[in-house]
Design a protein around this motif. Structure first.
Motif, PDB file in Angstrom:
ATOM      1  N   HIS A 124     -12.641  -5.509  28.951  1.00  0.00           N
ATOM      2  CA  HIS A 124     -13.055  -4.960  30.244  1.00  0.00           C
ATOM      3  C   HIS A 124     -11.855  -4.698  31.151  1.00  0.00           C
ATOM      4  O   HIS A 124     -12.012  -4.596  32.372  1.00  0.00           O
ATOM      5  N   TRP A 169     -19.554  -5.776  33.339  1.00  0.00           N
ATOM      6  CA  TRP A 169     -18.602  -4.791  32.846  1.00  0.00           C
ATOM      7  C   TRP A 169     -17.334  -4.784  33.691  1.00  0.00           C
ATOM      8  O   TRP A 169     -17.161  -5.615  34.575  1.00  0.00           O
ATOM      9  N   GLY A 175     -11.748   0.034  30.750  1.00  0.00           N
ATOM     10  CA  GLY A 175     -11.710  -0.998  29.735  1.00  0.00           C
ATOM     11  C   GLY A 175     -10.907  -0.550  28.539  1.00  0.00           C
ATOM     12  O   GLY A 175     -10.183   0.450  28.587  1.00  0.00           O
TER      13      GLY A 175
END
Length: 249
Positions: A124, A169, A175
Motif C-alpha cells: 500500500h 488501502w 501502492g
C-alpha cells in the motif's frame, strides 16, 4: 523498474456506496478470516517474542497487535489514518499510539524496538524502499513482513493505483506489488539474515507453487519474510526464495 501503472487488484466500491468504517472494513468476514490465517501461521513458526518491545506498523484497528499483547509484549501501535488511531485508543487504553505515515516516516519514541511487525502494508506504499529503510532502523532484532507480491524471478516494484478512501488501502492512493526477489534483495541491504518461510498460511492468497505462476491482476498473491540482525534457529525458514512451499499444519 516497470513504469506502467497497474490497476488495483481489488474490487471496486460500487458507485453511490459510502466507504466502510474502519471497524466494518477490518471486521468483515473476509478480512477476519485473512487475519486469522496469517496469525496462526506466524505462531506456527515458534519464534519467541514473549515480553519483547514491539512496533506494530500499520496497526489498522489492532487485530494483529493482540498477538503480541497476549504474549506480554510492550506494544507500540501506529497507523497512517487518524480514524484508525481513534479505534486503537479505545481498544487498547494506555498503549502508546502514534500517527505514522510510512511514505515519509518519522522516528517514534522507544525506537528501536526488538520486534517490528509489518503485515499488509508494504504493497500500500508508493515508496517501499523508504519504508524498508525505516523498518530496519526501527528494529533491533527481528522484522516480520507480509505483503502482496507479483510473481516472477526478476526485481521489479510494479506500481499500482488504490482508492485512498478505503480504510484498508493506500493513504496516498499509490501502492505497489513488488516481486519476491526485489523485497529479498532490499532486506539484505539492511539485515544480516533474511529468510522466507517454507510454509504458507492456509489462505488462497498465499500460493505454494511459484514456478511458472502467472501474473493475475485480479487475484492477490502474498508472501511472508523474516529478517533479523542475528541468525534465527527455525526449521521453517530458509535463506533463499523457494519455488515450492507447503501449507503449515
Amino acid at each position: 523498474m516497470l513504469t506502467k501503472i497497474i490497476k488495483r487488484a481489488f474490487p471496486q466500491t460500487p458507485k453511490g456506496n459510502l466507504h466502510p468504517s474502519p471497524v466494518e472494513a477490518f471486521h468483515s468476514d473476509n478480512y477476519l478470516r485473512h487475519t486469522a490465517r496469517r496469525l496462526e501461521h506466524l505462531a506456527s513458526l515458534h519464534i519467541p517474542v514473549a515480553g519483547k518491545s514491539v512496533l506494530d506498523v500499520a496497526s489498522g484497528i489492532g487485530d494483529h497487535a493482540q498477538y503480541y499483547f497476549d504474549r506480554g509484549c510492550r506494544v507500540t501501535l501506529s497507523d497512517g489514518r487518524p480514524e484508525n488511531l481513534e479505534v486503537l485508543r479505545r481498544r487498547f487504553p494506555g498503549a502508546p499510539v502514534y500517527l505514522l505515515d510510512m511514505e515519509k516516516p518519522e522516528e517514534l519514541p522507544g525506537s528501536p524496538f526488538e520486534i517490528v511487525h509489518c503485515y499488509g502494508l508494504l504493497y500500500h506504499l508508493g515508496n517501499p524502499d523508504v519504508a524498508l529503510d525505516y523498518l530496519a532502523k526501527a528494529c533491533s532484532e527481528i522484522l516480520f513482513l507480509e505483503t502482496c507480491v507479483t510473481p516472477g524471478d526478476h526485481e521489479e516494484i510494479h506500481p499500482v493505483e488504490e482508492d485512498p478512501g478505503n480504510p484498508t488501502w493506500a493513504v496516498s492512493g499509490k501502492g505497489c506489488r513488488p516481486t519476491r526477489p526485489w523485497i529479498f534483495k532490499r532486506l539484505q541491504k539492511h539485515f544480516a539474515h533474511v529468510y522466507v518461510t517454507t510454509t504458507q498460511p492456509n489462505h488462497p492468497h498465499f500460493p505454494v507453487e511459484w514456478k511458472n505462476l502467472q501474473i493475475n491482476d485480479k487475484v492477490l498473491t502474498r508472501a511472508v519474510f523474516v529478517a533479523a540482525h542475528k541468525p534465527l534457529e527455525c526449521p521453517w525458514l530458509v535463506n533463499f526464495i523457494p519455488h515450492h512451499q507447503t501449507r503449515h499444519p
